[in-house]
Design an enzyme around this catalytic site. Structure first.
Site, PDB file in Angstrom:
ATOM      1  NE  ARG A   1      -2.107  -2.071   3.198  1.00  9.36           N
ATOM      2  CZ  ARG A   1      -2.474  -2.403   4.434  1.00  9.36           C
ATOM      3  NH1 ARG A   1      -3.566  -1.886   4.959  1.00  9.36           N
ATOM      4  NH2 ARG A   1      -1.750  -3.229   5.151  1.00  9.36           N
TER       5      ARG A   1
ATOM      6  CD  GLN B   1       8.566 -13.856   5.312  1.00  9.28           C
ATOM      7  OE1 GLN B   1       8.739 -12.641   5.370  1.00  9.28           O
ATOM      8  NE2 GLN B   1       7.445 -14.442   5.672  1.00  9.28           N
TER       9      GLN B   1
ATOM     10  N   GLY C   1       3.363 -14.168   5.507  1.00  6.37           N
ATOM     11  CA  GLY C   1       2.751 -13.716   6.749  1.00  6.37           C
ATOM     12  C   GLY C   1       3.724 -13.585   7.912  1.00  6.37           C
ATOM     13  CB  THR C   2       3.382 -11.723  11.125  1.00  8.61           C
ATOM     14  OG1 THR C   2       2.064 -12.246  11.389  1.00  8.61           O
ATOM     15  CG2 THR C   2       3.241 -10.314  10.565  1.00  8.61           C
TER      16      THR C   2
ATOM     17  N   GLY D   1       8.893  -4.246  12.179  1.00  8.40           N
ATOM     18  CA  GLY D   1       9.786  -3.192  11.688  1.00  8.40           C
ATOM     19  C   GLY D   1       9.052  -1.974  11.177  1.00  8.40           C
TER      20      GLY D   1
ATOM     21  CD  GLU E   1      -4.339  -9.600  12.071  1.00  8.16           C
ATOM     22  OE1 GLU E   1      -3.983  -8.629  11.376  1.00  8.16           O
ATOM     23  OE2 GLU E   1      -4.070  -9.682  13.277  1.00  8.16           O
TER      24      GLU E   1
ATOM     25  NE  ARG F   1      30.596  20.478  -1.898  1.00  4.96           N
ATOM     26  CZ  ARG F   1      31.448  20.391  -2.921  1.00  4.96           C
ATOM     27  NH1 ARG F   1      31.860  21.486  -3.545  1.00  4.96           N
ATOM     28  NH2 ARG F   1      31.895  19.222  -3.316  1.00  4.96           N
TER      29      ARG F   1
ATOM     30  NE  ARG G   1      45.130  44.554 -11.339  1.00  8.01           N
ATOM     31  CZ  ARG G   1      45.216  45.408 -10.336  1.00  8.01           C
ATOM     32  NH1 ARG G   1      45.914  46.506 -10.457  1.00  8.01           N
ATOM     33  NH2 ARG G   1      44.597  45.158  -9.210  1.00  8.01           N
TER      34      ARG G   1
HETATM   35  C1  UD1 Z   1       0.166  -6.979  12.029  1.00  7.79           C
HETATM   36  C2  UD1 Z   1      -0.649  -7.892  12.967  1.00  7.79           C
HETATM   37  C3  UD1 Z   1      -1.786  -7.078  13.566  1.00  7.79           C
HETATM   38  C4  UD1 Z   1      -1.208  -5.889  14.324  1.00  7.79           C
HETATM   39  C5  UD1 Z   1      -0.325  -5.047  13.411  1.00  7.79           C
HETATM   40  C6  UD1 Z   1       0.422  -4.001  14.237  1.00  7.79           C
HETATM   41  C7  UD1 Z   1      -0.537 -10.154  12.042  1.00  7.79           C
HETATM   42  C8  UD1 Z   1      -1.228 -11.195  11.257  1.00  7.79           C
HETATM   43  N1  UD1 Z   1      -1.166  -9.012  12.209  1.00  7.79           N
HETATM   44  O1  UD1 Z   1      -0.718  -6.584  10.994  1.00  7.79           O
HETATM   45  O2  UD1 Z   1      -2.530  -7.890  14.465  1.00  7.79           O
HETATM   46  O3  UD1 Z   1      -2.259  -5.084  14.840  1.00  7.79           O
HETATM   47  O4  UD1 Z   1       0.685  -5.873  12.771  1.00  7.79           O
HETATM   48  O5  UD1 Z   1       1.105  -3.098  13.425  1.00  7.79           O
HETATM   49  O6  UD1 Z   1       0.555 -10.413  12.532  1.00  7.79           O
HETATM   50  N2  UD1 Z   1       6.277  -9.060   7.578  1.00  7.79           N
HETATM   51  C9  UD1 Z   1       7.247  -9.933   7.161  1.00  7.79           C
HETATM   52  N3  UD1 Z   1       6.897 -10.978   6.370  1.00  7.79           N
HETATM   53  C10 UD1 Z   1       5.615 -11.185   5.967  1.00  7.79           C
HETATM   54  C11 UD1 Z   1       4.629 -10.295   6.399  1.00  7.79           C
HETATM   55  C12 UD1 Z   1       4.983  -9.230   7.205  1.00  7.79           C
HETATM   56  O7  UD1 Z   1       8.420  -9.791   7.500  1.00  7.79           O
HETATM   57  O8  UD1 Z   1       5.387 -12.195   5.255  1.00  7.79           O
HETATM   58  C13 UD1 Z   1       6.659  -7.905   8.414  1.00  7.79           C
HETATM   59  C14 UD1 Z   1       6.395  -6.579   7.756  1.00  7.79           C
HETATM   60  O9  UD1 Z   1       7.537  -6.097   7.064  1.00  7.79           O
HETATM   61  C15 UD1 Z   1       6.045  -5.693   8.923  1.00  7.79           C
HETATM   62  C16 UD1 Z   1       5.488  -6.630   9.968  1.00  7.79           C
HETATM   63  O10 UD1 Z   1       5.889  -7.929   9.585  1.00  7.79           O
HETATM   64  O11 UD1 Z   1       7.184  -5.032   9.441  1.00  7.79           O
HETATM   65  C17 UD1 Z   1       3.971  -6.547  10.064  1.00  7.79           C
HETATM   66  O12 UD1 Z   1       3.402  -6.894   8.812  1.00  7.79           O
HETATM   67  P1  UD1 Z   1       2.151  -6.154   8.201  1.00  7.79           P
HETATM   68  O13 UD1 Z   1       1.833  -6.826   6.918  1.00  7.79           O
HETATM   69  O14 UD1 Z   1       2.328  -4.717   8.197  1.00  7.79           O
HETATM   70  O15 UD1 Z   1       1.043  -6.584   9.264  1.00  7.79           O
HETATM   71  P2  UD1 Z   1      -0.284  -5.804   9.656  1.00  7.79           P
HETATM   72  O16 UD1 Z   1      -1.310  -6.074   8.627  1.00  7.79           O
HETATM   73  O17 UD1 Z   1       0.026  -4.388   9.970  1.00  7.79           O
END
Ligand code: UD1
Ligand code: CA
Length: 465
Positions: free
Chosen positions: A14, A71, A76-77, A101, A153, A331, A438
């Site tokens: 996004r 990864q 997913g997380t 992060g 979620e 600089r 000069r």
């Molecule tokens: C996630 C949580 C949500 C929480 C929110 C807080 C889950 C399923 N949901 O949602 O409950 O309220 O964070 O900010 O955990 N990432 C990876 N690999 C992946 C997916 C994500 O490393 O495959 C990392 C992203 O870079 C990011 C973090 O994990 O730093 C969170 O991922 P994001 O997709 O932003 O999760 P949210 O939808 O915000």
């Protein structure tokens, strides 16, 4: 041993960014940098960062300071944490903190407070939560009679569940052994087809382990950025917080429009920062200065009573009572000593300028060592580059450099040397000598009279002569 896994593998679709989302900056620091700083402040130095989308950018930023785990596919997380299994297997006693992060305001107090609760209650997992007025986009905390029951979620939530305002920060303390076990139980059966780390809560409870929530009173701590609008909001929150901190330290602002100050900047009391001023990196400013309007200062050390007006300065040292501006470019590797004065349209690069030297207008000083109390005439140029290499000019104390002097490096002006206006200096000038270069001036009497005749003495009938 307690350790940290930071998730930074996601794409952040996004954002429509060419960088991985955790590399996007809040003020002058990538969000990932904020998260790492909080860990270190909490005394946690064993850190593994999970990389994924455009991992090379994260690697470049981390510069081998921390472990990473790749990864290869963003599933997913939960899947992201699985990639750090090898890292966690090295120390399975103790706890693992998982952080996102893209949530830069998680702070060391919250991390430590949550760990205390986690250990007191002997939990398998403790999730950090907060109540938000606008919980949209976050996972919601579902509570039962015995405390937390699950995290749902937004995309999987019912309308009623979406009314819950307590949200998941995305930060959790796990007993490391429990986390390793729970990861094995995750599945992809949800709206996004991902392995959700959030499912570990329900899973732990199902398996008879203890799970709990640590709710912080400061909702800013949980803020994350999924969109550019979120990122702007984080910048606004951070900016105001830093301005408040400086005001508490006695820094003066008459209007904060366009003032952006990085997290690591230090400013002394009674210094005024004027609108349009951006202070970045490891910049340190002393007391009683006036900085701005419209200065951009990065990684500079600035003394006391310094005045900078429309100045850009990078990687340089500026001592007490220096006055510079307007329209000045300092600089990297420049050192301006006490009381130096620099006026409009002057550029100084990789040079030392001695006490009370004045460079008042339209001058370039590059790769030079300039003594004390030197006066630069308007339009002086150190000719430091011959097309092949850069060379230095040395200018002794008390020199007086005439307007439009070229100093062709390498060249040295001795102490108290003078140069006549318009001179191009190509060899060393001894102490107290004058360099003049000069051609003889030719004066042609009456030269323009013929050309100007019609203008000065128009014919009486208005016609042509
Ligand atoms: C996630 C949580 C949500 C929480 C929110 C807080 C889950 C399923 N949901 O949602 O409950 O309220 O964070 O900010 O955990 N990432 C990876 N690999 C992946 C997916 C994500 O490393 O495959 C990392 C992203 O870079 C990011 C973090 O994990 O730093 C969170 O991922 P994001 O997709 O932003 O999760 P949210 O939808 O915000
Ligand atoms: Ca997020």
């Amino acid at each position: 041993m307690n350790q940290v896994v930071i998730l930074a593998g996601g794409h952040g679709k996004r954002m429509k960014a060419s960088l991985p989302k955790p590399m996007l900056e809040v003020l002058d620091t990538p969000m990932l940098g904020w998260v790492i700083r909080a860990c270190e402040k909490a005394g946690l130095s064993r850190i593994c960062v999970v990389t994924g989308y455009k991992a090379q950018y994260v690697e470049l930023y981390l510069n081998n300071r921390y472990r990473t785990a790749l990864q290869p596919e963003q599933l997913g997380t939960g899947h992201a944490v699985m990639q750090a299994e090898k890292f966690m297997q090295e120390f399975t006693d103790g706890n693992t903190l998982v952080l996102c992060g893209d949530a830069p305001f998680m702070d060391s107090d919250t991390i430590s407070g949550a760990l205390r609760l986690h250990e007191e209650q002997e939990n398998a997992v403790t999730v950090i939560t907060a109540e938000l007025d606008q919980p949209r986009g976050y996972g919601r905390i579902l509570r039962g009679e015995n405390g937390i029951a699950a995290i749902v979620e937004e995309k999987d939530a019912t309308e009623a569940q979406r009314q819950v305002r307590e949200v998941n920060s995305g930060a959790y303390w796990f007993r490391t052994k429990a986390l390793l076990e729970l990861l094995g139980g995750l599945s992809q059966s949800n709206a996004q087809g991902e392995y959700y780390l959030t499912d570990t809560i329900g899973l732990a409870l199902e398996r008879g382990m203890k799970a709990s929530a640590y709710r912080t009173e400061n909702p800013d701590v949980v803020l994350g950025a999924n969109t550019r609008r979120d990122l702007l909001h984080l910048n606004e929150v951070a900016r105001q917080r830093i301005l408040d901190r400086h005001m508490d330290n006695g820094v003066n602002f008459v209007c904060t429009d366009g003032i952006i100050i990085g997290n690591d900047v230090e400013i002394g009391a009674d210094t005024t920062i004027l609108p349009g001023t951006i202070l970045k990196g490891k910049t340190k400013i002393g007391a009683k200065c006036t900085i701005g309007p419209n200065c951009l200062i990065e990684n500079c050390t600035i003394g006391e009573r310094v005045t900078l007006n429309y100045v850009q300065a990078y990687g340089s040292e500026i001592e007490d009572a220096v006055k510079a501006g307007p329209f000045v470019h300092i600089r990297p590797n420049t050192h301006l000593k006490n009381g130096v004065k620099i006026g409009d349209f002057v550029e100084v690069k990789n040079s030392t300028v001695g006490e009370q030297t004045a460079i008042a207008h339209l001058t370039y000083v590059g790769d030079s060592d300039v003594g004390k109390k030197v006066n630069f005439g308007c339009g002086t140029v150190t000719v430091n580059y011959d097309g092949m290499k850069k060379q230095r000019c040395v200018i002794g104390d008390n020199c007086f450099i005439g307007c439009n002097t070229n100093l062709v490096a390498p060249v040295k002006l001795g102490k108290g040397a003078y140069t006549a206006a318009g001179t191009t200096v190509t060899k060393d000038v001894p102490d107290y000598a004058l360099a003049v270069e000069r051609a003889d001036l030719k004066v042609k009497e009456g030269y323009s009279l013929r050309k100007l005749r019609d203008k000065l003495f128009p014919p009486e009938d208005g016609g042509k002569r």
